[in-house]
Design an enzyme around this catalytic site. Structure first.
Site, PDB file in Angstrom:
ATOM      1  N   LYS A 114       4.693  27.419   1.010  1.00 16.35           N
ATOM      2  CA  LYS A 114       5.999  27.858   1.517  1.00 16.35           C
ATOM      3  C   LYS A 114       5.882  28.863   2.650  1.00 16.35           C
ATOM      4  O   LYS A 114       6.730  28.905   3.538  1.00 16.35           O
ATOM      5  CB  LYS A 114       6.833  28.466   0.372  1.00 16.35           C
ATOM      6  CG  LYS A 114       7.476  27.427  -0.524  1.00 16.35           C
ATOM      7  CD  LYS A 114       8.656  28.039  -1.263  1.00 16.35           C
ATOM      8  CE  LYS A 114       9.404  27.027  -2.071  1.00 16.35           C
ATOM      9  NZ  LYS A 114      10.474  27.617  -2.872  1.00 16.35           N
ATOM     10  N   LYS A 198       5.763  15.495  -2.845  1.00 14.50           N
ATOM     11  CA  LYS A 198       6.759  15.428  -3.918  1.00 14.50           C
ATOM     12  C   LYS A 198       8.167  15.317  -3.325  1.00 14.50           C
ATOM     13  O   LYS A 198       8.415  15.774  -2.198  1.00 14.50           O
ATOM     14  CB  LYS A 198       6.644  16.650  -4.847  1.00 14.50           C
ATOM     15  CG  LYS A 198       7.058  17.948  -4.237  1.00 14.50           C
ATOM     16  CD  LYS A 198       7.139  19.064  -5.284  1.00 14.50           C
ATOM     17  CE  LYS A 198       7.612  20.337  -4.580  1.00 14.50           C
ATOM     18  NZ  LYS A 198       7.829  21.467  -5.417  1.00 14.50           N
ATOM     19  N   LYS A 201      13.990  19.223  -2.259  1.00 13.92           N
ATOM     20  CA  LYS A 201      15.306  19.551  -1.723  1.00 13.92           C
ATOM     21  C   LYS A 201      15.233  19.844  -0.229  1.00 13.92           C
ATOM     22  O   LYS A 201      16.197  19.649   0.494  1.00 13.92           O
ATOM     23  CB  LYS A 201      15.834  20.825  -2.403  1.00 13.92           C
ATOM     24  CG  LYS A 201      16.201  20.660  -3.853  1.00 13.92           C
ATOM     25  CD  LYS A 201      16.397  22.053  -4.465  1.00 13.92           C
ATOM     26  CE  LYS A 201      16.861  21.967  -5.905  1.00 13.92           C
ATOM     27  NZ  LYS A 201      16.794  23.272  -6.578  1.00 13.92           N
TER      28      LYS A 201
HETATM   29  P1  AMP Z   1      13.498  23.639  -8.139  1.00 14.97           P
HETATM   30  O1  AMP Z   1      14.539  22.770  -7.554  1.00 14.97           O
HETATM   31  O2  AMP Z   1      12.298  23.794  -7.257  1.00 14.97           O
HETATM   32  O3  AMP Z   1      14.020  24.916  -8.679  1.00 14.97           O
HETATM   33  O4  AMP Z   1      12.951  22.836  -9.412  1.00 14.97           O
HETATM   34  C1  AMP Z   1      13.676  22.742 -10.616  1.00 14.97           C
HETATM   35  C2  AMP Z   1      12.890  21.951 -11.635  1.00 14.97           C
HETATM   36  O5  AMP Z   1      12.719  20.604 -11.185  1.00 14.97           O
HETATM   37  C3  AMP Z   1      11.476  22.504 -11.888  1.00 14.97           C
HETATM   38  O6  AMP Z   1      11.174  22.361 -13.266  1.00 14.97           O
HETATM   39  C4  AMP Z   1      10.602  21.612 -11.063  1.00 14.97           C
HETATM   40  O7  AMP Z   1       9.294  21.525 -11.565  1.00 14.97           O
HETATM   41  C5  AMP Z   1      11.337  20.285 -11.183  1.00 14.97           C
HETATM   42  N1  AMP Z   1      11.059  19.434 -10.013  1.00 14.97           N
HETATM   43  C6  AMP Z   1      11.364  19.704  -8.727  1.00 14.97           C
HETATM   44  N2  AMP Z   1      10.969  18.710  -7.907  1.00 14.97           N
HETATM   45  C7  AMP Z   1      10.373  17.778  -8.717  1.00 14.97           C
HETATM   46  C8  AMP Z   1       9.768  16.505  -8.483  1.00 14.97           C
HETATM   47  N3  AMP Z   1       9.685  15.994  -7.265  1.00 14.97           N
HETATM   48  N4  AMP Z   1       9.281  15.841  -9.551  1.00 14.97           N
HETATM   49  C9  AMP Z   1       9.359  16.346 -10.806  1.00 14.97           C
HETATM   50  N5  AMP Z   1       9.929  17.534 -11.092  1.00 14.97           N
HETATM   51  C10 AMP Z   1      10.433  18.248 -10.067  1.00 14.97           C
END
Ligand code: AMP
Ligand code: TRP
Length: 334
Positions: A114, A198, A201
């Site tokens: 990041k 991956k 967002k």
């Molecule tokens: P975040 O949006 O980064 O706060 O992620 C929220 C949750 O979604 C966390 O548990 C992440 O590990 C999971 N997550 C985010 N992106 C992915 C992805 N591409 N595949 C699987 N889990 C994800």
């Protein structure tokens, strides 16, 4: 020591909840609330480690809350709240900043990704973000943390911080060492455009992800454009590992059709990707489009969403304050 099981997890309100969040986290949150005590947090203090437009952040906090509810979280079963409304998160984070080690943080790969090339310009918050995440979990003495695979390293740091606190303050077993709950079948949903990255967002191209708010038409278009392969689907997983985009589509299809990858490969091998895409589109529309519709509906009543967050914060605060009292005492604060 209390041996009570308690689930905690958080999602950042940074917009565009997507299929990775849904399969990697939200669906698991929902299944856990059936028989465990669960606390689910919209982690707004984590979001501001990278600058957020205040108006947009405000909207995203409510949209993420709506995403929780639309996926099936029930505020009568789980505690649902936003992080900044329980000040204990910030207080414990400070204490843990003094327990955690620079060497540990220097190993965090997410910070490296990041912060990019110019680390001098990254916020201090981004660097110590894993300590805030440890505080989120330990504030409630949570024992189980459902997350996607990308959070594994942060969870390991949380365990190290908990253990060091227990050692330093000579209170064995005071903080339980939180266990990650990471799905074996689908720990990481990949981008539809590049199967080595991956689904995220922040990826610029919206075609890289299925957003929970996407309409049936958008889902159709995105799967049609998703990268696959010109040869028929192979029958061997080793071959598929060399075709990450194809493997990703098959893994998503297996997960949504509640089967495993092996069976899906057996069903699909020799067939054309257009068939897989048609089936995947159908199942995605069936599962995701109603979630998106519900998010939009819930966002029509923002007051109600705020009420849910407020009620959740009050419940979370009771647990947090009780634990903080003991934490302050252990540290020697008056
Ligand atoms: P975040 O949006 O980064 O706060 O992620 C929220 C949750 O979604 C966390 O548990 C992440 O590990 C999971 N997550 C985010 N992106 C992915 C992805 N591409 N595949 C699987 N889990 C994800
Ligand atoms: N760091 C997590 C992410 O980016 C979000 C998060 C913050 C979290 N605090 C947490 C997840 C505590 C689990 C437990 O996805």
């Amino acid at each position: 020591m209390s041996k009570k099981k308690l689930v905690f997890s958080g999602v950042q309100p940074t917009g565009n909840l997507h299929l990775g969040n849904y399969l990697g986290a939200l669906k698991k949150f929902v299944s856990l609330q059936k028989d465990m005590e669960c606390i689910y947090c919209v982690v707004d203090l984590h979001a501001i480690t990278v600058f957020q437009d205040p108006i947009q952040l405000n909207e995203n906090i409510l949209e993420t809350t709506a995403g929780f509810l639309a996926s099936g979280l029930d505020p009568d079963k789980s505690i649902i709240f936003n992080q900044s409304s329980v000040s204990g998160h910030a207080e414990l984070a400070w204490i843990l900043n003094c327990v955690s080690r620079m060497g540990w943080l220097n190993r965090m790969t997410q910070f490296k990704d990041k912060a990019g090339a110019d680390k001098e310009k990254a916020s201090v918050g981004l660097y110590i973000y894993p300590n805030l995440m440890a505080a989120d979990i330990l504030l409630y003495k949570a024992t189980h943390v459902p997350v996607g695979d990308d959070q594994k390293q942060h969870l390991e740091l949380s365990r190290d911080v908990a253990q060091k606190f227990n050692n330093d303050y000579k209170c064995k077993d005071f903080f339980p060492l939180p266990e990650p709950l990471i799905s074996k079948n689908i720990s990481r949903v990949m981008s539809l455009r590049d199967g080595t990255k991956k689904m995220s967002k922040s990826e610029e191209s919206d075609y890289s992800r299925i957003n929970l708010k996407d309409s049936a038409d958008e889902i159709r278009k995105k799967i049609k454009k998703a990268k696959s392969d010109s040869e028929p689907i192979p029958d061997d997983i080793k071959m598929l590992e060399k075709k990450p985009e194809a493997l990703n589509l098959l893994t998503i299809y297996a997960e949504l059709s509640k089967t495993d990858l092996k069976k899906t490969i057996a069903e699909m091998s020799g067939k054309d990707y257009s068939l897989l895409k048609a089936k995947l589109t159908e199942i995605l529309i069936e599962e995701i489009a109603p979630v998106g519709k519900e998010i939009k509906k819930l966002l029509n009543d923002k007051q109600q969403l705020k009420k849910i967050l407020l009620k959740g914060s009050e419940k979370a605060n009771v647990i947090a304050e009780e634990n903080l009292k003991n934490i302050r005492e252990k540290v020697g604060l008056i």
